[in-house]
Design an enzyme around this catalytic site. Structure first.
Site, short mmCIF file in Angstrom:
data_model
loop_
_atom_site.label_atom_id
_atom_site.label_comp_id
_atom_site.label_asym_id
_atom_site.label_seq_id
_atom_site.Cartn_x
_atom_site.Cartn_y
_atom_site.Cartn_z
N ARG A 36 -5.80 -3.29 -6.40
CA ARG A 36 -5.59 -4.05 -7.63
C ARG A 36 -6.75 -5.00 -7.90
NH1 ARG A 36 0.05 -6.61 -6.22
NH2 ARG A 36 -0.98 -6.64 -4.19
N LEU A 70 0.51 -1.70 0.20
CA LEU A 70 0.70 -2.58 -0.95
C LEU A 70 2.08 -3.24 -0.86
CD1 LEU A 70 -0.60 -0.10 -3.67
CD2 LEU A 70 -1.66 -2.31 -3.14
N LYS A 93 6.62 0.01 5.35
CA LYS A 93 8.00 -0.49 5.24
C LYS A 93 7.96 -1.86 4.57
CE LYS A 93 7.10 -3.82 7.94
NZ LYS A 93 7.22 -5.20 7.41
#
Length: 298
Positions: A36, A70, A93
């Site tokens: 990002r 992410l 996770k």
């Protein structure tokens, strides 16, 4: 042929674990990085000797599989998109922050027929894997006692600045680790009750479909002197503890790549998106119970 990976994410987990583990694996190839923050993506790509991609779909078009590092809500969107493009999934996770988000990933993966692994770290460490296999084979367990207390907000801890961990706390951060070792032994959860404790800790009472009961205490803001990881089962054969994972995290990620490749070749396992969705369902029920003060049935 090596499995060509696109890495999505540029934070400390991607930088310290996923990128070097993929690069070091003899049957994997890191093709490119998307993030990002374009500057961070360029930096990680440069360190890894690969290309930084500005467009998600362009990276998906160049790879066989994705590795995602992410925040869970962002991961779920990327994973669904990747599965629809026919790319295999190496996910972190928790799978998502809502059951609805997890369900969308599962549906996309099933529809596309892609392989998936959710990287519950200890599940890919040999001593933990062996212990869980033995506990499951022994059977007769009436319940478990779990404490997973971390202290990530100390100086120098790279995960203390993570916005999603600050917002969602130990329930969503270390809760998946705990559940990934309890559910294989005691089975699915039928009912969840949760209350908040000191320093944002969460305390769970779980009734499994088998009738077994687990107590689970979770925190990422425990006092440094109280850091603890304990998973103990009790039952007809006495008491048994699951050992702490041994070995280097990058090596565990390498074994996860092996599991993904094996599933692509036709060998099934129990740590894919379906299991990841079951873990999210327990966490979401606990979140509702903690807020409403009632037992939540799954």
């Amino acid at each position: 042929m090596p499995l060509r990976f696109g890495l999505f994410g540029t934070g400390p987990w991607a930088t310290a674990t996923q990128a070097p583990a993929i690069a070091a694996h003899p049957d994997a190839e890191l093709v490119g990085v998307w993030g990002r923050d374009p500057a961070k993506a360029a930096a990680l790509a440069g360190e890894s000797g690969v290309r930084a991609y500005a467009d998600v779909d362009e990276l998906l078009a160049d790879v066989d599989a994705v590795a995602v590092a992410l925040p869970p809500d962002v991961q779920a969107e990327i994973a669904e998109r990747a599965a629809k493009a026919g790319r295999h999934l190496m996910l972190d996770k928790p799978l998502a922050l809502t059951v609805e988000g997890a369900d969308r990933v599962v549906a996309a993966a099933d529809a596309a027929g892609v392989a998936s692994v959710v990287f519950f770290t200890a599940r890919f460490m040999d001593n933990v894997t062996a212990a869980l296999r033995e506990l499951t084979a022994t059977g007769g367990w009436q319940g478990s006692r779990v404490a997973h207390l971390s202290s990530i907000f100390q100086p120098g801890n790279p995960y203390g600045a993570s916005p999603w961990r600050r917002q969602h706390g130990g329930l969503w951060d270390v809760g998946p680790h705990a559940l990934s070792q309890v559910l294989p032994v005691l089975g699915p959860v039928a009912e969840v009750s949760a209350i908040e404790g000191p320093r944002g800790s969460t305390n769970l009472l779980l009734r499994h479909e088998s009738g077994a009961v687990s107590t689970v205490t979770l925190s990422v803001d425990a006092p440094p002197a109280a850091v603890l990881r304990d998973i103990t089962f009790y039952g007809e054969h006495g008491i048994a503890e699951v050992p702490r994972g041994e070995g280097e995290v990058r090596a565990a990620f390498g074994r996860a790549i092996d599991v993904l490749r094996a599933e692509i070749a036709g060998t099934k396992h129990d740590v894919g998106v379906h299991f990841g969705r079951d873990v999210v369902a327990v966490l979401a029920a606990a979140e509702r119970s903690r807020a409403d003060g009632r037992i939540i049935k799954l």
